[in-house]
Design an enzyme around this catalytic site. Structure first.
Site, PDB file in Angstrom:
ATOM      1  N   CYS A  66       0.801  -1.227   0.000  1.00 55.80           N
ATOM      2  CA  CYS A  66       0.000   0.000   0.000  1.00 55.80           C
ATOM      3  C   CYS A  66       0.837   1.282   0.000  1.00 55.80           C
ATOM      4  O   CYS A  66       0.532   2.221  -0.726  1.00 55.80           O
ATOM      5  CB  CYS A  66      -0.967  -0.006   1.178  1.00 55.80           C
TER       6      CYS A  66
ATOM      7  N   HIS B 258       1.306   6.846   5.913  1.00 59.66           N
ATOM      8  CA  HIS B 258       2.287   5.789   5.698  1.00 59.66           C
ATOM      9  C   HIS B 258       3.394   6.170   4.720  1.00 59.66           C
ATOM     10  O   HIS B 258       3.962   5.312   4.042  1.00 59.66           O
ATOM     11  CB  HIS B 258       1.574   4.522   5.226  1.00 59.66           C
TER      12      HIS B 258
END
Length: 179
Positions: free
Chosen positions: A88, A151
């Site tokens: 991801c 992230h």
């Protein structure tokens, strides 16, 4: 030093003499016709969903009911040239920067602990080579907001406290899960 400055001063004076100010724009017309003549800028809503497969939404045969996305697909508003990454964070880096994840520091998810440690492109966060779509939109006068998983790094970047967080990449407000 004087020999260098004198020609530079002549060139600068010549350029300034050749410049002239543009005529002032005509006063804007008033009323509904004036508003109709103005090009309308689109609102942009960018949704990035983790762990959602191409065929999960209704428009592509999935079981998830997505009537608004289905309507966009029926109208031909599809983006079909995206190349995903193995995880991801790497995919997120590509989508936000519009470029290869190695070029912007996300060659791996997080900083690697093997022979790639310290190698360019494997910083584990968006590096100085990145430019986000939010920065481009903000430069164009848009408001930019972000909510969800980031992230892509957190903490300082080159001594700037905001450097690696969403507000350092063009999001004027965010509610982000940083680590």
């Amino acid at each position: 030093m004087t020999r260098t400055i004198f020609p530079l001063a002549i060139v600068t004076a010549s350029l300034l003499a050749a410049c002239h100010s543009a005529p002032a724009p005509a006063p804007a017309a008033q009323g509904p016709l004036a508003q109709a003549d103005q090009p309308k800028r689109p609102n942009i809503l960018f949704i990035m969903a983790d762990d959602l497969g191409y065929s999960d939404i209704g428009a592509f045969g999935g079981e998830i009911e997505t009537p608004n996305l289905d309507a966009l697909a029926r109208d031909g508003r599809l983006l079909g040239n995206h190349h995903t990454g193995p995880v991801c964070a790497i995919t997120r880096a590509m989508l936000i920067s519009g470029t290869d994840h190695h070029l912007v520091g996300m060659g791996a998810q997080g900083a690697p602990r093997d022979e790639r440690k310290g190698a360019p492109g494997y910083e584990g966060y968006l590096n100085e080579n990145a430019l986000s779509f939010a920065q481009l939109l903000q430069d164009a006068g848009y408001h930019t907001y972000m909510a969800g998983k980031w992230h892509l790094g957190f903490g300082e970047l080159n001594g700037e406290k905001r450097g690696r967080t969403p507000d350092g990449w063009g999001f004027e407000r965010s509610y982000a899960l940083l680590p």
